[in-house]
Design a protein around this motif. Structure first.
Motif, PDB file in Angstrom:
ATOM      1  N   ASN A  90       0.842  -1.206   0.000  1.00 21.55           N
ATOM      2  CA  ASN A  90       0.000   0.000   0.000  1.00 21.55           C
ATOM      3  C   ASN A  90       0.870   1.247   0.000  1.00 21.55           C
ATOM      4  O   ASN A  90       1.994   1.228   0.496  1.00 21.55           O
ATOM      5  CB  ASN A  90      -0.893   0.013   1.240  1.00 21.55           C
ATOM      6  N   LEU A  91       0.317   2.318  -0.523  1.00 19.62           N
ATOM      7  CA  LEU A  91       1.068   3.573  -0.555  1.00 19.62           C
ATOM      8  C   LEU A  91       1.205   4.138   0.850  1.00 19.62           C
ATOM      9  O   LEU A  91       0.271   4.086   1.648  1.00 19.62           O
ATOM     10  CB  LEU A  91       0.338   4.593  -1.424  1.00 19.62           C
ATOM     11  N   VAL A  92       2.381   4.670   1.139  1.00 19.01           N
ATOM     12  CA  VAL A  92       2.584   5.371   2.405  1.00 19.01           C
ATOM     13  C   VAL A  92       2.154   6.821   2.191  1.00 19.01           C
ATOM     14  O   VAL A  92       2.630   7.485   1.280  1.00 19.01           O
ATOM     15  CB  VAL A  92       4.066   5.311   2.830  1.00 19.01           C
ATOM     16  N   MET A  93       1.223   7.291   3.040  1.00 18.70           N
ATOM     17  CA  MET A  93       0.704   8.648   2.840  1.00 18.70           C
ATOM     18  C   MET A  93       1.331   9.604   3.854  1.00 18.70           C
ATOM     19  O   MET A  93       1.780   9.203   4.928  1.00 18.70           O
ATOM     20  CB  MET A  93      -0.818   8.663   3.007  1.00 18.70           C
ATOM     21  N   GLU A  94       1.345  10.864   3.476  1.00 18.99           N
ATOM     22  CA  GLU A  94       1.785  11.875   4.429  1.00 18.99           C
ATOM     23  C   GLU A  94       0.847  13.073   4.325  1.00 18.99           C
ATOM     24  O   GLU A  94       0.140  13.239   3.333  1.00 18.99           O
ATOM     25  CB  GLU A  94       3.238  12.293   4.156  1.00 18.99           C
ATOM     26  N   GLU A  95       0.859  13.907   5.374  1.00 19.34           N
ATOM     27  CA  GLU A  95      -0.007  15.089   5.349  1.00 19.34           C
ATOM     28  C   GLU A  95       0.676  16.217   4.608  1.00 19.34           C
ATOM     29  O   GLU A  95       1.894  16.379   4.702  1.00 19.34           O
ATOM     30  CB  GLU A  95      -0.292  15.550   6.789  1.00 19.34           C
ATOM     31  N   ARG A  96      -0.117  16.974   3.855  1.00 13.45           N
ATOM     32  CA  ARG A  96       0.457  18.167   3.246  1.00 13.45           C
ATOM     33  C   ARG A  96      -0.521  19.324   3.438  1.00 13.45           C
ATOM     34  O   ARG A  96      -1.720  19.177   3.221  1.00 13.45           O
ATOM     35  CB  ARG A  96       0.703  17.951   1.754  1.00 13.45           C
ATOM     36  N   LYS A  97       0.021  20.446   3.889  1.00 13.24           N
ATOM     37  CA  LYS A  97      -0.823  21.628   4.038  1.00 13.24           C
ATOM     38  C   LYS A  97      -0.753  22.420   2.737  1.00 13.24           C
ATOM     39  O   LYS A  97       0.332  22.707   2.229  1.00 13.24           O
ATOM     40  CB  LYS A  97      -0.323  22.481   5.205  1.00 13.24           C
ATOM     41  N   VAL A  98      -1.917  22.726   2.164  1.00 10.99           N
ATOM     42  CA  VAL A  98      -1.941  23.467   0.912  1.00 10.99           C
ATOM     43  C   VAL A  98      -2.487  24.857   1.199  1.00 10.99           C
ATOM     44  O   VAL A  98      -3.646  25.009   1.572  1.00 10.99           O
ATOM     45  CB  VAL A  98      -2.831  22.770  -0.133  1.00 10.99           C
ATOM     46  N   ASP A  99      -1.649  25.873   1.090  1.00  4.63           N
ATOM     47  CA  ASP A  99      -2.178  27.232   1.306  1.00  4.63           C
ATOM     48  C   ASP A  99      -1.917  28.137   0.106  1.00  4.63           C
ATOM     49  O   ASP A  99      -2.335  29.287   0.097  1.00  4.63           O
ATOM     50  CB  ASP A  99      -1.628  27.857   2.588  1.00  4.63           C
ATOM     51  N   ALA A 100      -1.227  27.602  -0.888  1.00  4.99           N
ATOM     52  CA  ALA A 100      -0.968  28.412  -2.081  1.00  4.99           C
ATOM     53  C   ALA A 100      -1.181  27.563  -3.328  1.00  4.99           C
ATOM     54  O   ALA A 100      -1.146  26.334  -3.270  1.00  4.99           O
ATOM     55  CB  ALA A 100       0.460  28.938  -2.052  1.00  4.99           C
ATOM     56  N   GLN A 101      -1.424  28.240  -4.431  1.00  2.00           N
ATOM     57  CA  GLN A 101      -1.614  27.544  -5.700  1.00  2.00           C
ATOM     58  C   GLN A 101      -0.731  28.228  -6.730  1.00  2.00           C
ATOM     59  O   GLN A 101      -0.774  29.452  -6.865  1.00  2.00           O
ATOM     60  CB  GLN A 101      -3.088  27.646  -6.110  1.00  2.00           C
ATOM     61  N   THR A 102       0.096  27.449  -7.418  1.00  4.43           N
ATOM     62  CA  THR A 102       0.946  28.024  -8.458  1.00  4.43           C
ATOM     63  C   THR A 102       0.184  27.999  -9.774  1.00  4.43           C
ATOM     64  O   THR A 102      -0.291  26.944 -10.194  1.00  4.43           O
ATOM     65  CB  THR A 102       2.242  27.222  -8.588  1.00  4.43           C
ATOM     66  N   ILE A 103       0.062  29.166 -10.382  1.00  2.00           N
ATOM     67  CA  ILE A 103      -0.750  29.267 -11.595  1.00  2.00           C
ATOM     68  C   ILE A 103       0.144  29.509 -12.804  1.00  2.00           C
ATOM     69  O   ILE A 103       0.960  30.436 -12.822  1.00  2.00           O
ATOM     70  CB  ILE A 103      -1.804  30.382 -11.443  1.00  2.00           C
ATOM     71  N   VAL A 104      -0.034  28.663 -13.813  1.00  4.00           N
ATOM     72  CA  VAL A 104       0.783  28.703 -15.028  1.00  4.00           C
ATOM     73  C   VAL A 104       0.593  30.018 -15.789  1.00  4.00           C
ATOM     74  O   VAL A 104      -0.509  30.557 -15.835  1.00  4.00           O
ATOM     75  CB  VAL A 104       0.370  27.521 -15.918  1.00  4.00           C
ATOM     76  N   GLN A 105       1.673  30.540 -16.347  1.00 10.50           N
ATOM     77  CA  GLN A 105       1.613  31.730 -17.201  1.00 10.50           C
ATOM     78  C   GLN A 105       2.356  31.434 -18.498  1.00 10.50           C
ATOM     79  O   GLN A 105       2.860  30.330 -18.669  1.00 10.50           O
ATOM     80  CB  GLN A 105       2.251  32.925 -16.487  1.00 10.50           C
ATOM     81  N   GLY A 106       2.473  32.426 -19.364  1.00  6.25           N
ATOM     82  CA  GLY A 106       3.297  32.244 -20.559  1.00  6.25           C
ATOM     83  C   GLY A 106       2.602  32.644 -21.850  1.00  6.25           C
ATOM     84  O   GLY A 106       1.445  33.051 -21.855  1.00  6.25           O
ATOM     85  N   PRO A 107       3.328  32.541 -22.979  1.00  6.53           N
ATOM     86  CA  PRO A 107       2.785  32.932 -24.292  1.00  6.53           C
ATOM     87  C   PRO A 107       1.945  31.807 -24.879  1.00  6.53           C
ATOM     88  O   PRO A 107       2.398  31.064 -25.737  1.00  6.53           O
ATOM     89  CB  PRO A 107       4.045  33.182 -25.123  1.00  6.53           C
ATOM     90  N   MET A 108       0.717  31.677 -24.389  1.00  4.56           N
ATOM     91  CA  MET A 108      -0.100  30.536 -24.772  1.00  4.56           C
ATOM     92  C   MET A 108      -0.917  30.783 -26.043  1.00  4.56           C
ATOM     93  O   MET A 108      -0.973  29.930 -26.927  1.00  4.56           O
ATOM     94  CB  MET A 108      -1.038  30.191 -23.619  1.00  4.56           C
ATOM     95  N   ALA A 109      -1.544  31.955 -26.151  1.00  3.88           N
ATOM     96  CA  ALA A 109      -2.509  32.172 -27.239  1.00  3.88           C
ATOM     97  C   ALA A 109      -1.853  32.051 -28.608  1.00  3.88           C
ATOM     98  O   ALA A 109      -2.419  31.464 -29.531  1.00  3.88           O
ATOM     99  CB  ALA A 109      -3.170  33.542 -27.093  1.00  3.88           C
ATOM    100  N   SER A 110      -0.626  32.597 -28.749  1.00  5.60           N
ATOM    101  CA  SER A 110       0.021  32.543 -30.061  1.00  5.60           C
ATOM    102  C   SER A 110       0.288  31.097 -30.452  1.00  5.60           C
ATOM    103  O   SER A 110       0.240  30.743 -31.630  1.00  5.60           O
ATOM    104  CB  SER A 110       1.329  33.342 -30.042  1.00  5.60           C
TER     105      SER A 110
END
Lengths: 600, 193
Positions: free
Chosen positions: A235-255
């Motif tokens: 079985n997978l060994v689990m650990e706790e993770r606190k999530v308080d931020a989200q990294t949001i992708v940026q960049g030259p996407m539309a072109s």
């Protein structure tokens, strides 16, 4: 299959039909070196500058061998160019996330996949590519591989239309004119429109957001090598993770996304491709993305009719394509609407259809339509996860690819693929009525049929051969995300997609491993160049022949009988070849899902 | 041989000339126009509260508290909702893992929203989206969650439903796509009350 779905379908087909003639007329002008377009006041200068810098005479035409030679040399240089960028991206500018270089096999796979207009995603998009790699390494091929496809189609059509000619056009002139007059101008407006819908276009580093509600979650523990740790019971060994931020992708996407759709490339800026809310923000952007996949392929059928001076033939080919498109769509749409009985047994609303792996803003209809369109063409962008489709819903994308992507098809590739089927259909009709087969005034002889059959054999041998190899090898099975018949479907889909230069996937299969990267890369190369060369040989051979005026005995290549014969040829070749393999995958899975409780 | 060298020379030249045009000039033109006409969109439709970026209108965030509407389950990254690792579960229709996890989600959804067994669960509430970042839920899903949210916030359920209506983006042009409710903007509008 609700009322709104039917309206959207009618709108889609109606707009596609309406755009076919204007696009076709415009393509006719662009693909003629002396053609005049409304962009001449600007683009003529750029075009002349190109010829001057390159030192080539745009009007000096090539025979089929020279044309193939230029095409292969150009593709090879492009592959090396992108390979170098991917290997060196950590040393190059525009890498604000400090993303490291891609491995050698992944760089090979990705460079080949973009040069062949496949755009298979063994890479992860936002997590593995720097802005420079996206904007230069990948976007370059989005333009050039699309232009190459259109150039080959134009060469074949010229071959059909010309009378006792030695040459079929100039590869460099074709590629440059297609990019300058068709792809680039449309993309500029299209990309800006996509931004208006919410797509990003910037050069900022990834944004960090402080989430509204921080939370604690359980994640699998990983060792130093990013491998999940398992306990003695497995079985997978689990650990706790606190999530308080989200990294949001940026960049030259539309072109990049604009040409990704218009050039039927399909390689995503992000891993989730056109399902990502940035990469396809609204139902309207989704609608235009689907339409832009079919725009050029559909216009090319009109170009065919106009160039061979038989417009009704162009429309007959269009009708055959549209018919197969609609049949596939209706099967896929109804299967996804019917959904998964295992889910309904859990008390889930059966009227909402199979929503696993689909986005709320697109719903069932737009996911089924996108899946059908992207595999009819050799696009391969996805706005839903085909791996989670119902068995019959997932069979349609796979079958569309296996039929040769001739249902509108990739830019250029769809038309030249369909014309090979036309040659075969005419040949079969000739056999049936006992006359020498001829196609628009050209006698179809042994050489032409051999080239056509070679074209058809390449995907058959590579798809079935490599799938068979994959499923009996340990490297083939280790990447599976599903087991049972669905696991087999994942492998079959992967090699179909590579050979068809499509690029969509049953994406659960983890193909970023040595053997998959290499074998898929080889299959993509075979599926591109071993098919283009026979087509150019066919073009050269047809060009040489004398045009004979139509007589009473000529088989008509217009009207319903021809259209039905053409559809029949496509179905018979595809169905006979792939039916046994499909039976082991989606077909048996369908019966297991509807008639048993067996899960895998 | 001469032919080979000349073809390779032209190939290299074409590659660099075209790259300059389609990989440098073109993206910069689009960037310039997009940043002028639609700067907010081009930079990610970010939501700023009190000078801090709290998220993007287009990217789903996880919510677990009873007073918030909950988004669709996410398979993006290990913890879900990882906006650098978009993607779906890619589990097929006969996957035991899929059916087991949906069964668990159905149970949890019924319990937290007090949904009687006679009522069916909206599919979007218990299935993972394609991107793992789907910012929307179906209107039916939102309406089922409304009474829980109203209770947790000590609000009138009617007011919550009115907020749902205000955050319902409808179909584009009245026909395209599906009606949908943006979870993040809805939750923020509840907090701002």
């Amino acid at each position: 299959m609700d009322y709104f779905g039917w309206i959207q379908l009618a709108l889609f087909v109606g707009l596609l039909f309406a755009l076919t003639k204007p696009m076709g007329v415009y393509l006719t002008r662009v693909l003629d070196v002396d053609g005049k377009t409304f962009l001449d006041p600007i683009m003529r200068h750029v075009e002349r500058l190109f010829y001057f810098l390159l030192g080539i005479d745009p009007k000096k035409e090539q025979d089929w061998k020279q044309y193939s030679f230029s095409l292969i040399a150009f593709s090879l240089v492009g592959i090396l160019f992108t390979y170098a960028i991917l290997r060196l991206q950590h040393l190059l500018p525009l890498n604000p996330q400090g993303i490291g270089p891609l491995s050698d096999q992944l760089s090979f796979n990705t460079a080949v996949s973009f040069a062949t207009n496949t755009n298979w995603q063994s890479y992860g998009g936002e997590s593995t590519m720097s802005y420079l790699s996206q904007m230069v390494g990948l976007t370059f091929h989005n333009f050039t591989s699309a232009a190459t496809g259109i150039a080959v189609a134009a060469a074949l059509v010229r071959g059909i239309a010309r009378n006792s000619a030695k040459t079929i056009g100039n590869f460099w002139t074709d590629v440059i004119r297609i990019i300058l007059y068709v792809l680039l101008p449309i993309c500029i407006f299209y990309a800006v429109f996509l931004v208006s819908q919410g797509m990003i276009q910037n050069f900022k580093p990834y944004e960090t957001a402080q989430v509204v509600e921080p939370y604690i979650t359980q994640v699998p523990q990983k060792d130093a090598g990013e491998q999940e740790i398992k306990d003695t019971q497995g079985n997978l060994v689990m650990e706790e993770r606190k999530v308080d931020a989200q990294t949001i992708v940026q960049g030259p996407m539309a072109s990049q996304v604009a040409i990704k759709m218009l050039g039927t490339n399909g390689g995503g800026y992000t891993n989730a491709n056109a399902a990502h809310p940035y990469e396809n923000p609204s139902p309207l952007s989704n609608f235009l993305q689907m339409l832009s996949i079919f725009l050029i392929p559909s216009g090319l059928t009109y170009y065919l009719g106009r160039t061979v001076k038989n417009q009704r033939h162009g429309w007959a080919v269009w009708t055959a394509m549209a018919t197969i498109f609609l049949i596939g769509l209706l099967v896929c749409w109804s299967a996804e609407t019917a959904g998964n009985p295992h889910m309904h047994a859990l008390g889930i609303d059966a009227s909402s259809g199979n929503m696993e792996g689909k986005e709320t803003r697109f719903g069932i209809f737009n996911s089924a339509l996108f899946a059908t369109v992207t595999t009819d063409a050799s696009c391969g962008a996805v706005n839903s996860m085909h791996d989670s489709f119902t068995p019959l819903g997932g069979l349609i994308p796979m079958l569309n690819i296996q039929l040769g992507e001739v249902i509108f098809g990739g830019v250029g590739a769809g038309l030249y693929g369909m014309l090979v089927f036309v040659v075969l259909a005419v040949f079969l009709a000739g056999l049936m009525i006992g006359k020498t087969p001829e196609y628009i005034g050209k006698k179809i002889e042994a050489y032409d049929v051999k080239a056509s059959v070679m074209f058809i054999m390449v995907p058959v041998l590579t798809i079935l051969g490599f799938t068979a190899w994959g499923v009996i090898s340990s490297w083939g099975l280790v990447g599976l995300n599903n087991s049972g018949p669905h696991g087999f479907s994942e492998v079959l889909y992967a090699y179909s997609s590579a050979a068809g230069n499509n690029g969509s996937a049953f994406a659960g299969l983890n193909t970023n491993s040595y053997w998959y990267d290499i074998t898929l890369g080889i299959v993509m190369l075979l599926g591109r160049f071993f098919m283009i060369v026979p087509v150019l040989a066919l073009a050269g051979n047809l060009a040489k022949k004398k045009l004979i005026p139509p007589s009473e005995g000529s088989f008509p290549v217009t009207g319903p009988i021809f259209t039905i014969l053409l559809i029949g040829t496509v179905f018979i070749v595809g169905a006979l070849t792939f039916f046994p393999a499909l039976s082991l995958g989606p077909i048996v899975e369908h019966y297991l899902m509807t008639h048993s409780n067996i899960l895998f | 041989m001469n032919n080979l060298i000349s073809e390779i020379r032209i190939s290299v030249l074409v590659t660099f000339c075209l790259a300059a045009l389609v990989c440098v000039v073109y993206p910069l033109v689009v960037w310039g126009v997009a940043q002028t006409l639609f700067p907010d969109n081009a930079n990610g439709s970010l939501i700023i509260r009190n000078g801090k970026t709290v998220g993007s209108k287009l990217i789903a965030q996880h919510f677990t508290d009873k007073k918030y509407f909950h988004p669709r389950p996410s398979a993006a990254g290990d913890a879900g909702y990882d906006a650098t690792s978009s993607g779906g579960s890619n589990l097929g229709p006969t996957s035991k893992k899929l059916i087991d996890s949906v069964r668990e989600r159905v149970k949890a959804y019924r319990a937290e929203n007090n949904l009687p067994p006679t009522e069916s669960v909206p599919a979007d509430a218990v299935t993972a989206s394609a991107s793992g970042l789907d910012p929307h839920i179906s209107v039916k899903n939102a309406l089922i969650q409304a009474s829980r949210v109203a209770k947790a916030r000590d609000m009138n359920e009617k007011d919550v439903i009115a907020k749902i209506e205000r955050n319902n983006e409808g179909r584009d042009l009245g026909i395209l796509g599906e009606p949908r409710v943006n979870v993040l903007t809805l939750n923020l509008s509840l907090d701002a009350r």
